[in-house]
Motif scaffolding. Structure first.
Motif, PDB file in Angstrom:
ATOM      1  N   LYS A  87     -23.801  -6.996 -28.026  1.00 46.04           N
ATOM      2  CA  LYS A  87     -23.071  -6.944 -26.757  1.00 46.04           C
ATOM      3  C   LYS A  87     -21.725  -7.656 -26.856  1.00 46.04           C
ATOM      4  O   LYS A  87     -20.715  -7.150 -26.362  1.00 46.04           O
ATOM      5  CB  LYS A  87     -23.910  -7.569 -25.637  1.00 46.04           C
ATOM      6  CG  LYS A  87     -25.028  -6.688 -25.154  1.00 46.04           C
ATOM      7  CD  LYS A  87     -25.769  -7.315 -24.003  1.00 46.04           C
ATOM      8  CE  LYS A  87     -24.862  -7.386 -22.797  1.00 46.04           C
ATOM      9  NZ  LYS A  87     -25.543  -7.834 -21.577  1.00 46.04           N
ATOM     10  N   ARG A  88     -21.720  -8.807 -27.489  1.00 43.52           N
ATOM     11  CA  ARG A  88     -20.468  -9.563 -27.610  1.00 43.52           C
ATOM     12  C   ARG A  88     -19.452  -8.811 -28.468  1.00 43.52           C
ATOM     13  O   ARG A  88     -18.287  -8.676 -28.107  1.00 43.52           O
ATOM     14  CB  ARG A  88     -20.757 -10.939 -28.192  1.00 43.52           C
ATOM     15  CG  ARG A  88     -19.540 -11.818 -28.265  1.00 43.52           C
ATOM     16  CD  ARG A  88     -19.905 -13.160 -28.869  1.00 43.52           C
ATOM     17  NE  ARG A  88     -18.720 -13.937 -29.055  1.00 43.52           N
ATOM     18  CZ  ARG A  88     -18.379 -14.982 -28.315  1.00 43.52           C
ATOM     19  NH1 ARG A  88     -19.143 -15.367 -27.339  1.00 43.52           N
ATOM     20  NH2 ARG A  88     -17.272 -15.639 -28.558  1.00 43.52           N
ATOM     21  N   ARG A  89     -19.893  -8.315 -29.620  1.00 39.95           N
ATOM     22  CA  ARG A  89     -18.992  -7.593 -30.518  1.00 39.95           C
ATOM     23  C   ARG A  89     -18.493  -6.310 -29.857  1.00 39.95           C
ATOM     24  O   ARG A  89     -17.314  -5.982 -29.921  1.00 39.95           O
ATOM     25  CB  ARG A  89     -19.725  -7.282 -31.828  1.00 39.95           C
ATOM     26  CG  ARG A  89     -18.920  -6.486 -32.833  1.00 39.95           C
ATOM     27  CD  ARG A  89     -17.698  -7.238 -33.321  1.00 39.95           C
ATOM     28  NE  ARG A  89     -18.051  -8.209 -34.310  1.00 39.95           N
ATOM     29  CZ  ARG A  89     -17.394  -8.398 -35.443  1.00 39.95           C
ATOM     30  NH1 ARG A  89     -16.335  -7.682 -35.729  1.00 39.95           N
ATOM     31  NH2 ARG A  89     -17.772  -9.315 -36.282  1.00 39.95           N
ATOM     32  N   LEU A  90     -19.393  -5.590 -29.219  1.00 38.14           N
ATOM     33  CA  LEU A  90     -19.022  -4.340 -28.568  1.00 38.14           C
ATOM     34  C   LEU A  90     -18.091  -4.591 -27.387  1.00 38.14           C
ATOM     35  O   LEU A  90     -17.146  -3.826 -27.164  1.00 38.14           O
ATOM     36  CB  LEU A  90     -20.287  -3.611 -28.118  1.00 38.14           C
ATOM     37  CG  LEU A  90     -20.243  -2.111 -27.957  1.00 38.14           C
ATOM     38  CD1 LEU A  90     -19.641  -1.408 -29.154  1.00 38.14           C
ATOM     39  CD2 LEU A  90     -21.639  -1.576 -27.691  1.00 38.14           C
ATOM     40  N   ASP A 124     -21.298   5.080 -21.086  1.00 36.48           N
ATOM     41  CA  ASP A 124     -22.671   5.411 -21.503  1.00 36.48           C
ATOM     42  C   ASP A 124     -23.252   4.296 -22.376  1.00 36.48           C
ATOM     43  O   ASP A 124     -24.429   3.941 -22.244  1.00 36.48           O
ATOM     44  CB  ASP A 124     -22.703   6.736 -22.270  1.00 36.48           C
ATOM     45  CG  ASP A 124     -22.484   7.941 -21.375  1.00 36.48           C
ATOM     46  OD1 ASP A 124     -22.583   7.812 -20.142  1.00 36.48           O
ATOM     47  OD2 ASP A 124     -22.202   9.031 -21.932  1.00 36.48           O
ATOM     48  N   MET A 125     -22.441   3.765 -23.271  1.00 33.59           N
ATOM     49  CA  MET A 125     -22.911   2.673 -24.128  1.00 33.59           C
ATOM     50  C   MET A 125     -23.333   1.473 -23.291  1.00 33.59           C
ATOM     51  O   MET A 125     -24.364   0.839 -23.561  1.00 33.59           O
ATOM     52  CB  MET A 125     -21.809   2.255 -25.115  1.00 33.59           C
ATOM     53  CG  MET A 125     -21.511   3.268 -26.180  1.00 33.59           C
ATOM     54  SD  MET A 125     -20.074   2.728 -27.151  1.00 33.59           S
ATOM     55  CE  MET A 125     -19.453   4.308 -27.722  1.00 33.59           C
ATOM     56  N   LYS A 126     -22.557   1.156 -22.282  1.00 36.74           N
ATOM     57  CA  LYS A 126     -22.874   0.011 -21.427  1.00 36.74           C
ATOM     58  C   LYS A 126     -24.181   0.228 -20.675  1.00 36.74           C
ATOM     59  O   LYS A 126     -24.963  -0.708 -20.485  1.00 36.74           O
ATOM     60  CB  LYS A 126     -21.720  -0.256 -20.464  1.00 36.74           C
ATOM     61  CG  LYS A 126     -20.484  -0.790 -21.172  1.00 36.74           C
ATOM     62  CD  LYS A 126     -19.283  -0.874 -20.265  1.00 36.74           C
ATOM     63  CE  LYS A 126     -18.049  -1.268 -21.076  1.00 36.74           C
ATOM     64  NZ  LYS A 126     -16.828  -1.228 -20.271  1.00 36.74           N
ATOM     65  N   MET A 127     -24.445   1.469 -20.274  1.00 41.97           N
ATOM     66  CA  MET A 127     -25.715   1.754 -19.590  1.00 41.97           C
ATOM     67  C   MET A 127     -26.893   1.599 -20.554  1.00 41.97           C
ATOM     68  O   MET A 127     -27.941   1.076 -20.176  1.00 41.97           O
ATOM     69  CB  MET A 127     -25.671   3.144 -18.964  1.00 41.97           C
ATOM     70  CG  MET A 127     -24.761   3.191 -17.740  1.00 41.97           C
ATOM     71  SD  MET A 127     -24.813   4.742 -16.851  1.00 41.97           S
ATOM     72  CE  MET A 127     -23.656   5.710 -17.813  1.00 41.97           C
ATOM     73  N   HIS A 128     -26.721   2.022 -21.800  1.00 41.68           N
ATOM     74  CA  HIS A 128     -27.768   1.824 -22.814  1.00 41.68           C
ATOM     75  C   HIS A 128     -28.002   0.331 -23.055  1.00 41.68           C
ATOM     76  O   HIS A 128     -29.160  -0.105 -23.170  1.00 41.68           O
ATOM     77  CB  HIS A 128     -27.381   2.500 -24.135  1.00 41.68           C
ATOM     78  CG  HIS A 128     -27.658   3.966 -24.174  1.00 41.68           C
ATOM     79  ND1 HIS A 128     -28.909   4.494 -24.389  1.00 41.68           N
ATOM     80  CD2 HIS A 128     -26.844   5.024 -24.030  1.00 41.68           C
ATOM     81  CE1 HIS A 128     -28.854   5.806 -24.388  1.00 41.68           C
ATOM     82  NE2 HIS A 128     -27.611   6.152 -24.170  1.00 41.68           N
ATOM     83  N   LEU A 152     -25.134   7.716 -30.229  1.00 42.16           N
ATOM     84  CA  LEU A 152     -23.953   7.802 -29.370  1.00 42.16           C
ATOM     85  C   LEU A 152     -22.763   7.107 -30.024  1.00 42.16           C
ATOM     86  O   LEU A 152     -21.658   7.659 -30.100  1.00 42.16           O
ATOM     87  CB  LEU A 152     -24.251   7.186 -28.001  1.00 42.16           C
ATOM     88  CG  LEU A 152     -23.076   7.047 -27.027  1.00 42.16           C
ATOM     89  CD1 LEU A 152     -22.525   8.414 -26.649  1.00 42.16           C
ATOM     90  CD2 LEU A 152     -23.520   6.279 -25.787  1.00 42.16           C
ATOM     91  N   ILE A 153     -22.991   5.901 -30.530  1.00 40.46           N
ATOM     92  CA  ILE A 153     -21.906   5.140 -31.140  1.00 40.46           C
ATOM     93  C   ILE A 153     -21.436   5.791 -32.434  1.00 40.46           C
ATOM     94  O   ILE A 153     -20.234   5.863 -32.693  1.00 40.46           O
ATOM     95  CB  ILE A 153     -22.321   3.663 -31.351  1.00 40.46           C
ATOM     96  CG1 ILE A 153     -22.425   2.978 -29.982  1.00 40.46           C
ATOM     97  CG2 ILE A 153     -21.335   2.929 -32.249  1.00 40.46           C
ATOM     98  CD1 ILE A 153     -22.931   1.550 -30.022  1.00 40.46           C
ATOM     99  N   ALA A 154     -22.353   6.305 -33.236  1.00 45.71           N
ATOM    100  CA  ALA A 154     -21.961   6.965 -34.497  1.00 45.71           C
ATOM    101  C   ALA A 154     -21.070   8.174 -34.221  1.00 45.71           C
ATOM    102  O   ALA A 154     -20.067   8.378 -34.915  1.00 45.71           O
ATOM    103  CB  ALA A 154     -23.195   7.358 -35.288  1.00 45.71           C
ATOM    104  N   GLY A 155     -21.397   8.963 -33.218  1.00 45.85           N
ATOM    105  CA  GLY A 155     -20.543  10.100 -32.860  1.00 45.85           C
ATOM    106  C   GLY A 155     -19.189   9.651 -32.348  1.00 45.85           C
ATOM    107  O   GLY A 155     -18.151  10.242 -32.665  1.00 45.85           O
TER     108      GLY A 155
END
Length: 192
Positions: A87-90, A124-128, A152-155
Motif C-alpha cells: 500500500k505504501r509503495r503503491l 480499481d487497484m485501490k478497491m482491491h 490488474l497491475i501487470a496489465g
C-alpha cells in the motif's frame, strides 16, 4: 503562570519550545519532498531516465504481490506486513503518476483515452487493496484476491511501459524530462 515560574519554566521558554516544535514539524514535512525533487532533477541531468525509476517501482510492486500470493494461509502477520508495504509503495507511485505523469500524457502526448483508463485502473487497484485490508488474512479467498490485483497491475504496467511511457518520452525534450524526474521524486516523497 505562577506554576510555570515555580517549576523553573518561563512563559518565554514555553513559547520558544513550542516554536521549535513547530519549526521541526514543518521542516520534517517540507524537506523530504524538496530534497527528493532536487535528487530527481540531478539524476535526470546525469542522464538517468525518470521512466526507468517508475519501471523499477513496478518491479518492486509486482515482487511484493508475488510474495503475497506465495504466502501460506496461516502467515497472517507476514501477509499484513506485505500488504502494508504494498500500500505504501503503491500510494507513492500512484501519486507521482496521477499528479505528474498522467497530466503530461494527457496534455503532451494527447492520450486522453489512455489517461482516463490509467486513472480508472488506479481506482480499481485501490478497491482491491481495501478489500484485501478488510478480509481476514487467513481467508482462503485472500490469495485469489491478490492474484486478481496482480493481474490488474501487470496489465497496467505493460500498458505504461510498452505504450504510454515511450509515447511521452518521445514528446519531452531534455528540460521537460529533467522537470518530470524532479516532480516524480517530489510527489513520491510526499507519502511519508
Amino acid at each position: 503562570m505562577r506554576q510555570a515560574r515555580d517549576s523553573g519554566i518561563s512563559t518565554n521558554g514555553l513559547m520558544a519550545f513550542a516554536g521549535g516544535v513547530l519549526v521541526a514539524l514543518v521542516a520534517s514535512r517540507l524537506m523530504p519532498p524538496l530534497v527528493a525533487q532536487a535528487a530527481g532533477t540531478l539524476r535526470a541531468q546525469a542522464g538517468r531516465d525518470p521512466f526507468d525509476a517508475l519501471a523499477h517501482d513496478h518491479r518492486v510492486i509486482l515482487s511484493l504481490l508475488d510474495q503475497m500470493e506465495d504466502s501460506p494461509d496461516n502467515a497472517t502477520m507476514r501477509r499484513t506486513q506485505l500488504l502494508l508495504r504494498l500500500k505504501r509503495r503503491l500510494a507513492a507511485h500512484a501519486l507521482a503518476e496521477e499528479d505528474v505523469v498522467y497530466p503530461l500524457l494527457h496534455d503532451r502526448a494527447h492520450e486522453e483515452e489512455d489517461t482516463r483508463r490509467l486513472y480508472a485502473e488506479h481506482a480499481d487497484m485501490k478497491m482491491h487493496l481495501f478489500a484485501l485490508e478488510q478480509m481476514p488474512k487467513d481467508d482462503p479467498r485472500w490469495r485469489a484476491r491478490v492474484g486478481e490485483l496482480r493481474a490488474l497491475i501487470a496489465g497496467h504496467v505493460h500498458q505504461e511501459e510498452d505504450v504510454d511511457f515511450p509515447r511521452l518520452r518521445e514528446r519531452l525534450d531534455d528540460r521537460a524530462t529533467v522537470r518530470l524526474s524532479g516532480s516524480v521524486q517530489r510527489e513520491k516523497a510526499l507519502v511519508l
